[in-house]
Design a protein around this motif. Sequence first.
Motif: not given
Length: 205
Positions: A169-191
């Motif tokens: 997950l990346t982008g401004g709403d990634s923290q919200e989507l993390k609530k449904i994709f519980k096993d996902a990784k957030i990477d705000e520096e992906l690009i």
Amino acid sequence: MLLCDIGNTSYHFLDDFKSYKESVNSFDPSTVDEKVYYISVNAKVKTILDGLTNWIDLSEFIDMKNYYETMGIDRIFAVEALSDAVIVDAGSAITVDVVKEGVFRGGFIYPGVNAMEKTYANISPALSYSFNFECELDIMPKNSQDAISYGFLKTLYSEVISHDMPIVLTGGDSQELKKIFKDAKIDEELIFRGMKKIMKKANIC
């Protein structure tokens, strides 16, 4: 080394120490003296930068035969950063891209959270709710807020997990989507990681 990911509203910079943003409306790129390696989805800004020799467009180093002609350059660089993943970029639109064994397999574009909330509100004031990202997606809803949340989130969730791959997950709403994709990784520096990878391939700096 200064990297910059330019969107419709901001210049997102990354140097050796931190990331920071400047407004597209007020920032003057000619005030930067050092070399800047950038990508841009903003055509107006791109026109300005074409006249600045120290701003180097990394999109010129992409082999576009691996992608489709109108695909956003930010999506391309996110794909370039990874080998096997489903990438969910949750911004003004939600883009979902699949990369397998280092090859882009395809993707789709979904309305962003804010856009979808406005859509429901435009249908009826009775549907003017913020989404509940903690609603149960395996139980049919019995209240209006969860009903619109389920309608928006379940389709996205089902498609993403159907690929049975790691989710990034990346982008401004990634923290919200993390609530449904519980096993996902957030990477705000992906690009930015994709930009660095392309620079390494091209032997830039």
